[in-house]
Design a protein around this motif. Structure first.
Motif, PDB file in Angstrom:
ATOM      1  N   MET A 189     -26.141  29.128  -1.930  1.00  0.00           N
ATOM      2  CA  MET A 189     -26.501  28.186  -0.872  1.00  0.00           C
ATOM      3  C   MET A 189     -27.879  28.496  -0.301  1.00  0.00           C
ATOM      4  N   ASP A 190     -28.632  27.430  -0.017  1.00  0.00           N
ATOM      5  CA  ASP A 190     -29.897  27.546   0.688  1.00  0.00           C
ATOM      6  C   ASP A 190     -29.691  27.131   2.142  1.00  0.00           C
ATOM      7  N   ASP A 191     -30.676  27.373   2.983  1.00  0.00           N
ATOM      8  CA  ASP A 191     -30.542  27.052   4.405  1.00  0.00           C
ATOM      9  C   ASP A 191     -30.317  25.567   4.650  1.00  0.00           C
ATOM     10  N   HIS A 192     -30.870  24.705   3.800  1.00  0.00           N
ATOM     11  CA  HIS A 192     -30.753  23.262   4.021  1.00  0.00           C
ATOM     12  C   HIS A 192     -29.450  22.685   3.465  1.00  0.00           C
ATOM     13  N   ASP A 193     -28.667  23.475   2.751  1.00  0.00           N
ATOM     14  CA  ASP A 193     -27.415  22.990   2.175  1.00  0.00           C
ATOM     15  C   ASP A 193     -26.323  22.932   3.240  1.00  0.00           C
ATOM     16  N   PHE A 194     -25.508  21.892   3.207  1.00  0.00           N
ATOM     17  CA  PHE A 194     -24.394  21.795   4.145  1.00  0.00           C
ATOM     18  C   PHE A 194     -23.097  22.222   3.461  1.00  0.00           C
ATOM     19  N   ARG A 195     -22.112  22.564   4.263  1.00  0.00           N
ATOM     20  CA  ARG A 195     -20.796  22.944   3.754  1.00  0.00           C
ATOM     21  C   ARG A 195     -19.787  21.850   4.079  1.00  0.00           C
ATOM     22  N   VAL A 196     -18.793  21.702   3.227  1.00  0.00           N
ATOM     23  CA  VAL A 196     -17.743  20.716   3.469  1.00  0.00           C
ATOM     24  C   VAL A 196     -16.680  21.323   4.378  1.00  0.00           C
ATOM     25  N   ASP A 197     -15.861  20.459   4.989  1.00  0.00           N
ATOM     26  CA  ASP A 197     -14.816  20.910   5.910  1.00  0.00           C
ATOM     27  C   ASP A 197     -13.503  21.219   5.193  1.00  0.00           C
ATOM     28  N   ALA A 198     -13.263  20.548   4.098  1.00  0.00           N
ATOM     29  CA  ALA A 198     -12.018  20.773   3.353  1.00  0.00           C
ATOM     30  C   ALA A 198     -12.207  20.315   1.911  1.00  0.00           C
ATOM     31  N   VAL A 199     -11.422  20.894   1.031  1.00  0.00           N
ATOM     32  CA  VAL A 199     -11.457  20.536  -0.390  1.00  0.00           C
ATOM     33  C   VAL A 199     -10.030  20.289  -0.862  1.00  0.00           C
ATOM     34  N   VAL A 200      -9.845  19.220  -1.595  1.00  0.00           N
ATOM     35  CA  VAL A 200      -8.544  18.898  -2.182  1.00  0.00           C
ATOM     36  C   VAL A 200      -8.728  18.708  -3.683  1.00  0.00           C
ATOM     37  N   THR A 201      -7.889  19.381  -4.470  1.00  0.00           N
ATOM     38  CA  THR A 201      -7.860  19.166  -5.916  1.00  0.00           C
ATOM     39  C   THR A 201      -6.449  18.757  -6.304  1.00  0.00           C
ATOM     40  N   GLU A 202      -6.231  18.553  -7.585  1.00  0.00           N
ATOM     41  CA  GLU A 202      -4.882  18.191  -8.028  1.00  0.00           C
ATOM     42  C   GLU A 202      -3.892  19.346  -7.877  1.00  0.00           C
ATOM     43  N   LYS A 203      -4.408  20.563  -7.650  1.00  0.00           N
ATOM     44  CA  LYS A 203      -3.533  21.729  -7.539  1.00  0.00           C
ATOM     45  C   LYS A 203      -3.589  22.412  -6.179  1.00  0.00           C
ATOM     46  N   HIS A 204      -4.687  22.290  -5.473  1.00  0.00           N
ATOM     47  CA  HIS A 204      -4.873  23.044  -4.239  1.00  0.00           C
ATOM     48  C   HIS A 204      -5.476  22.186  -3.130  1.00  0.00           C
ATOM     49  N   LYS A 205      -5.217  22.611  -1.889  1.00  0.00           N
ATOM     50  CA  LYS A 205      -5.871  22.054  -0.717  1.00  0.00           C
ATOM     51  C   LYS A 205      -6.261  23.230   0.165  1.00  0.00           C
ATOM     52  N   TRP A 206      -7.504  23.241   0.631  1.00  0.00           N
ATOM     53  CA  TRP A 206      -7.854  24.314   1.559  1.00  0.00           C
ATOM     54  C   TRP A 206      -8.910  23.874   2.555  1.00  0.00           C
ATOM     55  N   LEU A 207      -8.751  24.393   3.780  1.00  0.00           N
ATOM     56  CA  LEU A 207      -9.704  24.172   4.856  1.00  0.00           C
ATOM     57  C   LEU A 207     -10.754  25.263   4.819  1.00  0.00           C
ATOM     58  N   VAL A 208     -11.931  24.949   5.323  1.00  0.00           N
ATOM     59  CA  VAL A 208     -12.973  25.975   5.354  1.00  0.00           C
ATOM     60  C   VAL A 208     -13.619  26.087   6.729  1.00  0.00           C
ATOM     61  N   THR A 209     -13.079  25.400   7.727  1.00  0.00           N
ATOM     62  CA  THR A 209     -13.670  25.446   9.065  1.00  0.00           C
ATOM     63  C   THR A 209     -12.779  26.174  10.056  1.00  0.00           C
ATOM     64  N   THR A 210     -11.688  26.758   9.581  1.00  0.00           N
ATOM     65  CA  THR A 210     -10.753  27.424  10.484  1.00  0.00           C
ATOM     66  C   THR A 210     -11.123  28.872  10.739  1.00  0.00           C
ATOM     67  N   GLY A 211     -12.103  29.381  10.015  1.00  0.00           N
ATOM     68  CA  GLY A 211     -12.432  30.792  10.123  1.00  0.00           C
ATOM     69  C   GLY A 211     -11.650  31.627   9.139  1.00  0.00           C
ATOM     70  N   ASN A 212     -10.678  31.005   8.482  1.00  0.00           N
ATOM     71  CA  ASN A 212      -9.864  31.694   7.485  1.00  0.00           C
ATOM     72  C   ASN A 212     -10.262  31.203   6.106  1.00  0.00           C
ATOM     73  N   LYS A 213     -10.815  32.050   5.303  1.00  0.00           N
ATOM     74  CA  LYS A 213     -11.202  31.662   3.961  1.00  0.00           C
ATOM     75  C   LYS A 213      -9.985  31.212   3.165  1.00  0.00           C
ATOM     76  N   ASP A 214     -10.143  30.103   2.453  1.00  0.00           N
ATOM     77  CA  ASP A 214      -9.081  29.599   1.590  1.00  0.00           C
ATOM     78  C   ASP A 214      -7.792  29.341   2.350  1.00  0.00           C
ATOM     79  N   ALA A 215      -7.901  28.873   3.607  1.00  0.00           N
ATOM     80  CA  ALA A 215      -6.708  28.541   4.395  1.00  0.00           C
ATOM     81  C   ALA A 215      -6.100  27.265   3.835  1.00  0.00           C
ATOM     82  N   ARG A 216      -4.869  27.336   3.416  1.00  0.00           N
ATOM     83  CA  ARG A 216      -4.220  26.181   2.796  1.00  0.00           C
ATOM     84  C   ARG A 216      -3.804  25.159   3.835  1.00  0.00           C
TER      85      ARG A 216
END
Length: 211
Positions: free
Chosen positions: A183-210
């Motif tokens: 990541m560079d300084d100008h890159d943004f991060r997403v709030d959540a990711v959903v795939t066909e197998k997994h769902k995880w939040l990334v804004t809770t402070g917990n890495k890979d929080a389902r």
């Protein structure tokens, strides 16, 4: 290796992994991921059901995950769907409201996009959810885009002009999950990711929080 070189190499690997999926698997995994994403959005926005809700969605191209079921879900619930039109000479995207996929035409690079005459979303603060395209995602919201910078520029516009950002949701194939995205300084991060197998939040402070 520089961040730029790392991104270039990861793009090649991510594109190859996605392209290796069969047409049948892409269709199946797209449907499964969209189903999970819709379930999540129904929980996140329980009051959805009127024209004040606005979804910003990319229009899938080539081997990208087909997010059109999420667009259909939004229309069925009474929400609005905005899709981008690239303004290449300004390195920007304009957002236009559409009422159906039949309102799209083939534009630059063969990507379907709205007509310029389609209503423009001028108030970026009205966008509630943004479906974020990309090649790879990690457990901390890192996103690897295609290198054009259009979505990074859009998020900067939201921060500077709207004072808020939409909820940034990535719906991707599980093969697009990686350990870490450079990541560079100008890159943004997403709030959540959903795939066909997994769902995880990334804004809770917990890495890979389902979720």
């Amino acid at each position: 290796m520089t961040a730029k070189a790392l991104k270039t190499e990861l793009r090649k690997q991510a594109e190859a992994a996605r392209a290796a999926l069969s047409v049948e698997d892409r269709a199946l995994y797209s449907a499964q991921a969209c189903y999970e994403a819709i379930r999540y959005l129904d929980t996140l926005f329980p009051a959805l059901g009127n024209d004040t809700f606005t979804l910003f969605s990319y229009v899938p191209f080539r081997t990208e995950l087909d997010v059109t079921p999420i667009m259909q879900w939004c229309w069925q619930r009474g929400g609005r769907v905005a899709v981008p039109k690239v303004i290449a000479d300004r390195k920007l995207m304009s957002l236009h409201l559409i009422g159906g996929l039949d309102e799209l035409v083939t534009g630059k690079w063969g990507i379907r996009e709205p007509e310029m005459s389609a209503p423009i979303v001028s108030d970026l603060s009205a966008i509630d959810v943004m479906l974020v395209p990309g090649l790879a995602f990690d457990g901390e919201g890192g996103r690897l885009g295609y290198g054009g910078g259009y979505y990074d520029a859009f998020i900067r516009r939201c921060r500077e002009n709207a004072g808020k950002e939409p909820y940034k949701l990535a719906v991707a194939f599980d093969v697009q999950r990686v350990a870490a995205v450079p990541m560079d300084d100008h890159d943004f991060r997403v709030d959540a990711v959903v795939t066909e197998k997994h769902k995880w939040l990334v804004t809770t402070g917990n890495k890979d929080a389902r979720i």
